[in-house]
Design a protein around this motif. Structure first.
Motif, short mmCIF file in Angstrom:
data_model
loop_
_atom_site.label_atom_id
_atom_site.label_comp_id
_atom_site.label_asym_id
_atom_site.label_seq_id
_atom_site.Cartn_x
_atom_site.Cartn_y
_atom_site.Cartn_z
N THR A 61 0.83 -1.21 0.00
CA THR A 61 0.00 0.00 0.00
C THR A 61 0.86 1.26 0.00
N GLY A 62 2.04 1.17 0.65
CA GLY A 62 2.94 2.32 0.62
C GLY A 62 3.46 2.60 -0.78
N ASP B 266 1.90 1.80 -3.52
CA ASP B 266 0.73 2.34 -4.24
C ASP B 266 0.59 3.83 -3.98
N ASP B 267 0.70 4.23 -2.71
CA ASP B 267 0.56 5.64 -2.36
C ASP B 267 1.60 6.51 -3.07
N ASP B 268 2.83 6.04 -3.09
CA ASP B 268 3.92 6.81 -3.69
C ASP B 268 3.70 7.01 -5.20
N GLY C 203 0.41 9.04 -5.93
CA GLY C 203 0.57 10.45 -5.60
C GLY C 203 1.39 11.20 -6.63
N PRO D 223 -8.59 5.59 -4.83
CA PRO D 223 -7.87 6.78 -4.33
C PRO D 223 -8.82 7.98 -4.20
N TRP E 278 -8.73 12.19 -3.84
CA TRP E 278 -7.87 13.35 -4.02
C TRP E 278 -8.62 14.63 -3.73
N TRP F 213 -5.36 2.40 -7.96
CA TRP F 213 -4.02 2.18 -7.46
C TRP F 213 -3.25 1.35 -8.47
#
Length: 223
Positions: free
Chosen positions: A44-45, A47-49, A52, A128, A130, A196
Motif C-alpha cells: 500500500t505504501g 501504491d501511495d507513492d 501520488g 484513491p 484526491w 491504485w
C-alpha cells in the motif's frame, strides 16, 4: 507378413509449458489478491507513492489528462472491448461457421466480466481520494475492470488469429496493438487517479489467467 495394427491417434496432450504458465499466473494472482485484501503495508505504501506522483503530473498537465480521459472512456473502455468481442463472435458464427469457438469466446468474455465484478465485491477496496480529482469512477477498485477486460479481450483475439493461422504480418500487428492497448489502459487508470497501481497489475494478471485457462479448455475440447 501381417502389418501390426496401428492405434488411432489420440488428441494431443496439453502442452506442459502452457500448464506451467497457467499455474504461475494463478499463484501470482492469488498472492497479489491476498496482499491487497490484508492491506500489506509495503504494498500500500508503494501504491501511495506511485499514485501520488502520477496524480501531481495529471494536475500539472491538463492536455495530457484530457487525452487520457478520451482514451480510457472511448478507445479502451470496457464496453468498447466487449463490443469488439461481440463482433468477432458474430464473425466466427456466420463467416467462419465455427460455432463452438464463437460460443467459447462469448462465454469466456462473459465469465471474465463476472469474475471481475465478483472480485471487486469480495475485496471491496476503496479507490484513491484526491482533494483535486481529475476524473471519477464508481464501484470498488480491485481489480481494475478496464485493465482486466482489455487484457482478456485482446489476448483472446490474438489467440483466435493464431488459431486460424492468420498471416504473420497480421498477427504481429494485432499483437502490437494488443500490447499497446493493455499497457495504455493501465497507464490511463493510474494517471487519472481512479485506480491504485496494484489494481491495474491485478487486472493484467487476472486477464492473462482468463486467456490461459480459456486456451487450455479450447485445446482440450476442440483440438
Amino acid at each position: 507378413m501381417q502389418t501390426p495394427p496401428v492405434d488411432s491417434p489420440s488428441s494431443p496432450p496439453q502442452p506442459r509449458a502452457a500448464l506451467r504458465v497457467t499455474w504461475v499466473l494463478a499463484v501470482c494472482s492469488a498472492l497479489l489478491l491476498t496482499l491487497v485484501a490484508v492491506e500489506w503495508r509495503p504494498l500500500t505504501g508503494l501504491d501511495d507513492d506511485i499514485a501520488g506522483t502520477t496524480h501531481r503530473w495529471a494536475v500539472d498537465e491538463p492536455g495530457i489528462t484530457h487525452a487520457m480521459r478520451i482514451l480510457t472512456d472511448w478507445v479502451w473502455d470496457t464496453w468498447t472491448m466487449r463490443l469488439l468481442c461481440a463482433v468477432v463472435v458474430l464473425w466466427l458464427w456466420f463467416r467462419r461457421g465455427d460455432r463452438w469457438t464463437a460460443v467459447w469466446l462469448g462465454m469466456t468474455c462473459l465469465l471474465g466480466s463476472l469474475l471481475q465484478q465478483a472480485l471487486k465485491a469480495a475485496v471491496n477496496r476503496s479507490r484513491p481520494v484526491w482533494p483535486d480529482p481529475v476524473d471519477s469512477a464508481h464501484y470498488a477498485a480491485f481489480p481494475s475492470g478496464h485493465a482486466m477486460t482489455a487484457t482478456f479481450v485482446c489476448g483472446l483475439l490474438v489467440w483466435v488469429l493464431h488459431h486460424y493461422g492468420a498471416a504473420h504480418s497480421l498477427r504481429l500487428t494485432a499483437l502490437a496493438v494488443a500490447v499497446v492497448s493493455v499497457a495504455g489502459v493501465g497507464v490511463t487508470r493510474v494517471w487519472l487517479g481512479v485506480h491504485w497501481p496494484t489494481d491495474v497489475f491485478g487486472g493484467w494478471l487476472l486477464g492473462a489467467l482468463v486467456v490461459a485457462v480459456a486456451a487450455l479448455i479450447h485445446r482440450r475440447r476442440h483440438p
